[in-house]
Design a protein around this motif. Sequence first.
Motif, mmCIF file in Angstrom:
data_model
loop_
_atom_site.group_PDB
_atom_site.id
_atom_site.type_symbol
_atom_site.label_atom_id
_atom_site.label_comp_id
_atom_site.label_asym_id
_atom_site.label_seq_id
_atom_site.Cartn_x
_atom_site.Cartn_y
_atom_site.Cartn_z
ATOM 1 N N GLU A 16 9.946 -2.211 -12.907
ATOM 2 C CA GLU A 16 8.560 -1.976 -12.344
ATOM 3 C C GLU A 16 8.091 -3.047 -11.605
ATOM 4 O OE1 GLU A 16 4.670 -0.393 -11.565
ATOM 5 O OE2 GLU A 16 6.715 0.598 -11.934
ATOM 6 N N VAL A 17 8.286 -4.432 -11.815
ATOM 7 C CA VAL A 17 7.819 -5.805 -11.772
ATOM 8 C C VAL A 17 8.411 -5.554 -10.077
ATOM 9 C CG1 VAL A 17 8.325 -8.235 -11.494
ATOM 10 C CG2 VAL A 17 7.882 -6.907 -13.714
ATOM 11 N N LEU A 18 9.706 -5.360 -9.863
ATOM 12 C CA LEU A 18 10.463 -5.225 -8.550
ATOM 13 C C LEU A 18 9.581 -4.347 -7.690
ATOM 14 C CD1 LEU A 18 13.881 -5.765 -9.508
ATOM 15 C CD2 LEU A 18 12.492 -7.641 -8.548
ATOM 16 N N ARG A 19 9.398 -2.964 -8.374
ATOM 17 C CA ARG A 19 8.543 -1.898 -7.582
ATOM 18 C C ARG A 19 7.552 -2.341 -6.819
ATOM 19 N NH1 ARG A 19 5.062 1.590 -7.190
ATOM 20 N NH2 ARG A 19 4.134 0.705 -9.091
ATOM 21 N N ARG A 20 6.593 -2.998 -7.698
ATOM 22 C CA ARG A 20 5.238 -3.715 -7.425
ATOM 23 C C ARG A 20 5.331 -4.683 -6.549
ATOM 24 N NH1 ARG A 20 2.084 -4.944 -13.309
ATOM 25 N NH2 ARG A 20 2.084 -2.753 -13.810
ATOM 26 N N ALA A 21 6.267 -5.728 -6.707
ATOM 27 C CA ALA A 21 6.378 -6.788 -5.533
ATOM 28 C C ALA A 21 6.783 -6.334 -4.375
ATOM 29 C CB ALA A 21 7.670 -7.783 -6.144
ATOM 30 N N LEU A 22 7.760 -5.185 -4.046
ATOM 31 C CA LEU A 22 8.080 -4.902 -2.940
ATOM 32 C C LEU A 22 6.968 -4.034 -2.279
ATOM 33 C CD1 LEU A 22 10.028 -3.787 -0.855
ATOM 34 C CD2 LEU A 22 10.605 -1.698 -2.217
ATOM 35 N N TYR A 23 6.266 -3.123 -2.991
ATOM 36 C CA TYR A 23 5.118 -2.289 -2.140
ATOM 37 C C TYR A 23 3.771 -2.994 -2.240
ATOM 38 C CZ TYR A 23 8.055 1.821 -2.283
ATOM 39 O OH TYR A 23 8.944 2.878 -1.688
ATOM 40 N N ALA A 24 3.891 -4.390 -2.768
ATOM 41 C CA ALA A 24 2.828 -5.111 -2.227
ATOM 42 C C ALA A 24 2.699 -5.525 -0.802
ATOM 43 C CB ALA A 24 2.693 -6.745 -3.327
ATOM 44 N N HIS A 25 4.011 -5.327 -0.083
ATOM 45 C CA HIS A 25 3.720 -5.517 1.383
ATOM 46 C C HIS A 25 3.343 -4.395 2.021
ATOM 47 C CE1 HIS A 25 7.086 -8.250 -0.125
ATOM 48 N NE2 HIS A 25 6.905 -9.097 1.063
ATOM 49 N N VAL A 26 2.984 -3.261 1.332
ATOM 50 C CA VAL A 26 2.257 -2.245 2.058
ATOM 51 C C VAL A 26 0.787 -2.505 1.817
ATOM 52 C CG1 VAL A 26 1.821 0.107 2.061
ATOM 53 C CG2 VAL A 26 4.231 -0.714 1.612
ATOM 54 N N THR A 27 -0.009 -2.610 3.129
ATOM 55 C CA THR A 27 -1.369 -2.857 2.971
ATOM 56 C C THR A 27 -2.179 -2.317 4.243
ATOM 57 O OG1 THR A 27 -3.120 -4.563 2.924
ATOM 58 C CG2 THR A 27 -0.920 -5.082 4.126
ATOM 59 N N THR A 28 -3.262 -1.892 3.902
ATOM 60 C CA THR A 28 -4.433 -1.506 5.166
ATOM 61 C C THR A 28 -5.213 -2.445 5.349
ATOM 62 O OG1 THR A 28 -5.445 -0.010 3.700
ATOM 63 C CG2 THR A 28 -3.942 0.979 4.756
ATOM 64 N N ASP A 29 -5.268 -3.652 4.630
ATOM 65 C CA ASP A 29 -6.428 -4.579 4.644
ATOM 66 C C ASP A 29 -6.185 -5.143 6.237
ATOM 67 O OD1 ASP A 29 -6.879 -4.330 2.181
ATOM 68 O OD2 ASP A 29 -5.780 -6.038 1.549
ATOM 69 N N GLY A 30 -7.169 -5.243 7.023
ATOM 70 C CA GLY A 30 -7.513 -5.573 8.357
ATOM 71 C C GLY A 30 -6.933 -4.846 9.353
ATOM 72 N N VAL A 31 -6.703 -3.670 8.992
ATOM 73 C CA VAL A 31 -5.853 -2.846 10.176
ATOM 74 C C VAL A 31 -7.250 -2.380 11.184
ATOM 75 C CG1 VAL A 31 -6.286 -0.642 8.728
ATOM 76 C CG2 VAL A 31 -4.628 -0.634 10.308
ATOM 77 N N THR A 32 -7.008 -2.072 12.384
ATOM 78 C CA THR A 32 -7.670 -1.616 13.395
ATOM 79 C C THR A 32 -7.291 -0.500 13.851
ATOM 80 O OG1 THR A 32 -6.394 -3.184 15.110
ATOM 81 C CG2 THR A 32 -8.300 -4.096 13.840
ATOM 82 N N ASP A 33 -8.116 0.032 14.748
ATOM 83 C CA ASP A 33 -7.762 1.229 15.609
ATOM 84 C C ASP A 33 -6.601 1.072 16.340
ATOM 85 O OD1 ASP A 33 -10.068 2.187 14.638
ATOM 86 O OD2 ASP A 33 -11.208 2.344 16.553
ATOM 87 N N LEU A 34 -5.634 2.179 16.143
ATOM 88 C CA LEU A 34 -4.208 2.075 17.141
ATOM 89 C C LEU A 34 -4.713 2.725 18.295
ATOM 90 C CD1 LEU A 34 -1.333 1.880 17.684
ATOM 91 C CD2 LEU A 34 -0.996 4.027 16.272
ATOM 92 N N ALA A 35 -4.337 2.088 19.448
ATOM 93 C CA ALA A 35 -4.601 2.669 20.920
ATOM 94 C C ALA A 35 -3.301 2.563 21.589
ATOM 95 C CB ALA A 35 -5.603 1.938 21.830
ATOM 96 N N VAL A 36 -2.455 3.601 21.872
ATOM 97 C CA VAL A 36 -1.196 3.656 22.764
ATOM 98 C C VAL A 36 -1.227 3.929 24.133
ATOM 99 C CG1 VAL A 36 1.081 4.479 22.439
ATOM 100 C CG2 VAL A 36 -0.013 4.294 20.461
#
Length: 569
Positions: A303-323
């Motif tokens: 569980e420690v490793l799972r948390r450490a890995l998925y700590a890289h997934v974040t939506t902090d600071g995400v902006t609108d996507l324009a393609v």
Amino acid sequence: MTPIDPALVGTLHAERAHHDRCRAALAAMIEGAAEQVVIGEDVSASGADAEVLGFRLRSQAKAMRELPPGPLFFGRLDFADGAPGHGGQHYHVGRLRITEDPAAPPLVVDWRAPVSRAFYQASARDPQGVEVRRRFGWAPGSTGAATDLTGLEDEHLSRGESRTSDIVAREIERPRVGPMRDIAATIQPEQDDLVRAALTDSVCVQGAPGTGKTAVGLHRAAYLLYTHRKRLQRSGLLILGPNPTFLHYIAEVLPSLGETAHGGAADGGYRQSTLLAEIARHPATATDPADTAVLKHDARMAEVLRRALYAHVTTDGVTDLAVPDGSCRWRVPAAELAALVAEVRAEQPPYAIGRERVRTRVVRRLRERAERRSGVLPAAWVRRIERARPLTEHLDLVWPKVRPEEVLAQLLTDAGALARAAEGLLGEEEQAALVWPRPPRSYRSARWSAADLVLLDELSGLVEHPEGYGHIVVDEAQDLSPMECRAIARRAAFGSLTVLGDLAQGTTAWAARDWSVQLRHLGRPDAAVVPLTTGFRVPAAVMELSNRLLPRLEVSVPPANSLRAGTVS
């Protein structure tokens, strides 16, 4: 030399003649396999088909040539006239099927064939249609010369005759020198039940010293390869031993049973290895303190490793996507993108699949918007948008690519990152024990311990599922840590296990004390635990002493007995 009734001397000579006939037939089979290779090379086929055909024929010929020398049969079954399916027939039982022609009745049937089961299971109480069961006695160390056949014993089961076989007793008592030998000639009924269990069944064999648990596991592997050849050629069978010395000791067993391929599913269906060799992404060049190694092998680290890995997934600071798309720009608002990331995270896919799943769903939203304006779009448009730089940049922000080494190195060097991942799981002292005293400059220059390699495998399995096997045989399983068990479970996610061990013989700091716990870590909580309690190798004096020690070990294992005489004073 095995004594023989003078009345059976003529029978003995006839059996020797049959063995000579079998030897000649086997030589013809080997020659025929070599000829098939030559013929196969001349067959007109596509390049891929010709390569596959040639590989299979060469493998078959190589397997035939490398069969170890030895007697070609060890038993015979004579069925009664009224026996269903085999009435009036007789079969010699050996380690390999031998025939003079593929369409002709076999001179020897393989010990794994269904008809051979009666050789191990038939009794005076339940003859199973067998009138006479014959066992053959061979000179010790025989290379298979007919003159080495020195005796035979007949059991007239249809008459209710039951006897203790002197031939089996002598074989069991014979001193063991050098590599492990097969026990095909002496398998006992309770061992045969385990050997022939279904491929889909996971079983755990709790065996005291000398009860044949390792031999049972290897013979089960040989039986499964024989019975489910095509399936295991696709999915593979893995035999895991505790160390290379052990693998060398057992290396001759499967070849003696007609299984000579060692490379895996591609060239015959099985391989022998250690767990460390299977999981190692790097050489183990560092050594952990004992308490740190124990902690790294603890189940909480998953569980420690799972948390450490998925700590890289974040939506902090995400902006609108324009393609950009020609003169248009298709957008996905930041809130919608964050919702997609949360949706995928809730599905708990492997990390790498999760990243691509986010990409796919974002492209789907963009395509829906574009098709409202332009109609149905071609697949080429989808591929171009999937590779668009703005999309990849946003993906790198919310769900970045990571390497297991990168995640673990950060965890073991950054006390803050470790504290966040270990909150509620590990105490402060435990966390301090995990942090590297001398951090490397980067994960690329890190020196990994054997315990670190187990953690890296856990992270690798979280990023992407490893290649699995159709069946895994695990010996000395009582010495596996919870994290090592998880590594095996990942490789048997769609297969089955044969787990071998003895809770009373644990040698590691994390050795199992209860099979139910160990099997849960192995992902098989419902596997049957079958005890083997009859020792064939260990003298009764030693077995009696070990039984006296069981209460002090505080493990739940039944006492064992030995067929060898002797007591402890």
